[in-house]
Design a protein around this motif. Structure first.
Motif, short mmCIF file in Angstrom:
data_model
loop_
_atom_site.label_atom_id
_atom_site.label_comp_id
_atom_site.label_asym_id
_atom_site.label_seq_id
_atom_site.Cartn_x
_atom_site.Cartn_y
_atom_site.Cartn_z
N TYR A 301 0.83 -1.21 0.00
CA TYR A 301 0.00 0.00 0.00
C TYR A 301 0.87 1.26 0.00
O TYR A 301 0.56 2.24 -0.69
CB TYR A 301 -0.93 0.01 1.21
CG TYR A 301 -2.00 -1.05 1.18
CD1 TYR A 301 -3.12 -0.91 0.36
CD2 TYR A 301 -1.90 -2.20 1.96
CE1 TYR A 301 -4.12 -1.87 0.33
CE2 TYR A 301 -2.89 -3.18 1.93
CZ TYR A 301 -3.99 -3.01 1.11
OH TYR A 301 -4.97 -3.97 1.08
N SER A 345 -5.83 -2.03 12.41
CA SER A 345 -5.95 -2.66 11.09
C SER A 345 -4.89 -2.08 10.18
O SER A 345 -4.30 -1.03 10.47
CB SER A 345 -7.34 -2.40 10.50
OG SER A 345 -7.51 -1.02 10.21
N LYS A 347 -5.55 -0.79 7.39
CA LYS A 347 -6.13 0.46 6.88
C LYS A 347 -5.83 1.62 7.82
O LYS A 347 -5.46 2.72 7.37
CB LYS A 347 -7.64 0.31 6.70
CG LYS A 347 -8.33 1.56 6.19
CD LYS A 347 -9.83 1.36 6.07
CE LYS A 347 -10.52 2.64 5.61
NZ LYS A 347 -12.00 2.48 5.51
N CYS A 350 -2.11 2.46 7.55
CA CYS A 350 -1.82 3.14 6.28
C CYS A 350 -2.39 4.56 6.26
O CYS A 350 -1.77 5.47 5.70
CB CYS A 350 -2.37 2.33 5.12
SG CYS A 350 -1.40 0.86 4.74
N SER A 389 -6.32 7.40 -0.07
CA SER A 389 -7.01 6.36 0.69
C SER A 389 -8.26 5.88 -0.03
O SER A 389 -8.59 4.69 0.01
CB SER A 389 -7.37 6.87 2.09
OG SER A 389 -6.21 7.11 2.86
N PHE A 393 -8.18 2.09 -0.43
CA PHE A 393 -9.14 1.47 0.49
C PHE A 393 -10.54 2.00 0.18
O PHE A 393 -11.13 2.73 0.97
CB PHE A 393 -8.78 1.76 1.95
CG PHE A 393 -7.46 1.18 2.38
CD1 PHE A 393 -7.38 -0.14 2.81
CD2 PHE A 393 -6.30 1.94 2.36
CE1 PHE A 393 -6.17 -0.69 3.21
CE2 PHE A 393 -5.09 1.40 2.76
CZ PHE A 393 -5.02 0.08 3.19
#
Length: 615
Positions: A301, A345, A347, A350, A389, A393
């Motif tokens: 990512y 997480s 996510k 990141c 993002s 995501f």
């Protein structure tokens, strides 16, 4: 003829001199440091020499420097501010409204004890005003000249309260940020000698040559290039660590043209490294454990993150970037960031990495004075974070735009009555949450609203041109608006003034609808205090979405295209005018829904009266 020619020549010479005095310039510093760390006692001794170049048209008789660590003690200005604000202060500086600084043990207070300072080898007088040091030059520094400052000091690494310090909440031994006597920025507005109360920083672009001696069992993560990786722990497979008679290894770091040099040290750090195609080389410096398991998952990512940022916002300028576990959330520095390593997480991890990494664009390369304009730093960074993002995501439920969450948060906060103007100095907000919304949220929405006003294609072009013209410089909001106006052909000063200097709000509504046999007439009204252009949308029964762009007269030029489909341009809505009528060529039976801004980019504080579903 000769007399006239001389007159013209003199006018040109003096005119050129005058224009040069007002021309853009930026200062430059070169640091050479020797640091000896007593890790057991959390202290260090420092020596540094600084070559400081005055590129301004002004003679400098004094130089201001920052001593940030002097804030971390009971009774400091930072402590006083937290005590006065109580629960309204930064949540990391207080617990239940009580200042955390008030209870720092004496042996864990931040201290930077300056032993002496010399200019070109001769002692100079200096005075310390807590986090600001004023150095009186023996030899005035004339325009376009360089002087040499040297100094020695010792420091006590403070309890980790905010960004810097020892033994942070995740067990990192030393987070060494804003840790050395640092030259302030000097520009057209004078010295940026702001007291440090916990918010933002500013500095000239500088080169660093830093030697650090520390116990050989430590691993250091830093923003810069490690010149001797085979001599120290963590960066190569070699276990042949070179240590002196005191058991200390020597780390040699260099960095060019960055704003500051930051590092962290811990005995349990591991170092992972990977290279992004097109740059940079990325280092992960962290404590490997079950609590930091998402760092490994974050690598692909982060790779895609840098590729998107390079393509969309401009090429990252330096050879490497380090994500270092340390700090109290996240804080950006030259070529690195200090972040908390534990996350719920990949996510979440990141998201933090994307935000702090984006500061390399909107704080480091485009180095605005974040003490004065934190919204240009935090806000533009938040915009880039959300932009990336949303791609890496994507939400499970499709959203009209990546920024809808920030718009909804802004609307909710406005209704608390606590909003403060984004133009306030970073450390001078009366409420910690109000600072967050003024700087992060309104700064982000400044760009979202501009995209709505000028069209997303024009905004993207503006962001790239802003980078092309101002990277590795110190731009202001005036410079950004100048580019946005050039790109769009619009006058945008009104929006900048309303959005940044006031807390006025947007509130448009559908006041009345009249259906005729072949058309529909809609009366719109402005219930707000911040005028804006209006995109009125119609969704037909055969699923067509049409946009009728009603430009605000202060724009002087309408928007003609946007990524949300074709646009029909309507007559101007004068900002003094309360109501506006628009007629669309559809009757009631042909319309499924209609309303203001289907894209939901307009930060209207009462969006419920913007849409009508036709039954």
């Amino acid at each position: 003829m000769v007399r006239n020619f001389l007159s013209i020549a003199l006018i040109l010479v003096f005119g050129l001199g005058f224009s040069q005095k007002g021309a853009y310039y930026q200062q430059k510093a070169k640091y050479k440091m020797d640091i000896d760390v007593d890790a057991a006692n959390f202290t260090y001794n420092g020596k540094q020499s600084i070559q400081y170049t005055n590129n301004s048209p002004d003679q400098l008789d004094v130089i201001y420097m920052h001593l940030y660590w002097n804030a971390f003690k009971s009774g400091s200005m930072m402590d006083q501010r937290v005590r006065n604000q109580g629960k309204n202060s930064d949540k990391r500086l207080q617990k239940d409204g009580v200042s955390r600084l008030a209870s720092i043990p004496a042996d864990q207070e931040g201290k930077q004890n300056i032993h002496w300072i010399k200019q070109n080898g001769k002692d100079v007088k200096f005075e310390i005003q807590e986090t600001i040091m004023k150095v009186y030059l023996n030899e005035p520094l004339k325009p376009n000249s360089t002087t040499s400052l040297s100094m020695e000091w010792d420091a006590n690494i403070p309890m980790q309260i905010r960004r810097s310090g020892r033994n942070n909440s995740e067990g990192v031994d030393m987070t060494m940020t804003q840790w050395y006597p640092k030259i302030s920025e000097y520009d057209y507005d004078g010295w940026a000698a702001f007291d440090y109360l916990g918010r933002e920083f500013h500095a000239p672009f500088s080169d660093f040559d830093v030697t650090i001696k520390i116990d050989k069992n430590y691993v250091i993560g830093a923003g810069g290039t490690l010149e001797n990786p085979s001599d120290v722990k963590g960066y190569t497979a070699s276990t042949d660590i070179k240590a002196d008679q005191n058991g200390k290894a020597t780390w040699k770091w260099t960095a060019k043209n960055i704003l500051d040099f930051a590092w962290a040290a811990d005995r349990d750090y591991s170092v992972d490294q990977f290279t992004v195609l097109g740059g940079p080389k990325v280092y992960f410096v962290y404590q490997k454990s079950d609590k930091t398991k998402y760092w490994e998952e974050a690598k692909p990512y982060v790779t895609k993150y840098f590729q998107i940022m390079n393509a969309q916002f401009g090429q990252y300028a330096w050879p490497s970037y380090s994500f270092i576990q340390g700090g109290d959330g996240g804080m950006e520095y030259g070529m690195c960031t200090m972040i908390l390593g534990e996350a719920r997480s990949v996510k979440d991890l990141c998201g933090l990495m994307f935000h702090e990494g984006s500061h390399s664009w909107y704080q480091q390369m485009l180095a605005t004075n974040e003490s004065v304009r934190p919204w240009m730093d935090e806000g533009f960074t938040s915009y880039a974070e959300a932009y990336v993002s949303n791609q890496l995501f994507p939400p499970a439920k499709p959203q009209p735009n990546p920024f809808i969450g920030s718009i909804n948060s802004y609307i909710k906060f406005v209704k608390t009555g606590k909003e403060e103007p984004a133009s306030w100095l970073g450390d001078h907000h009366d409420d910690g949450t109000a600072y967050t919304f003024a700087s992060y949220v309104k700064g982000e929405l400044f760009l979202v609203e501009l995209g709505y006003i000028m069209g997303e294609q024009n905004l993207a072009k503006t962001m790239k041109q802003y980078y092309d013209e101002w990277s590795m410089k110190h731009p202001t909001d005036r410079d950004f608006i100048h580019i946005a106006q050039q790109v769009s052909g619009m006058d945008l000063k009104w929006f900048h003034n309303y959005w940044i200097n006031t807390t006025k709000t947007i509130d448009y509504a559908i006041k009345n609808v009249k259906y005729d046999a072949s058309s529909t007439t809609i009366t719109l009204t402005n219930n707000g205090t911040l005028p804006m252009p209006v995109d009125f949308n119609v969704l037909t029964k055969d699923r067509q979405v049409l946009t009728y762009h009603i430009p605000l007269n202060m724009m002087h030029t309408p928007k003609t295209k946007d990524i949300y489909g074709p646009i029909s341009v309507m007559p101007y809505w004068y900002w003094t005018q309360k109501d506006y009528e628009i007629t669309v060529p559809f009757n009631k039976s042909q319309i499924q829904a209609m309303g203001i801004d289907f894209s939901q980019r307009l930060a209207d504080i009462n969006p419920a009266d913007n849409i009508i579903e036709v039954k």
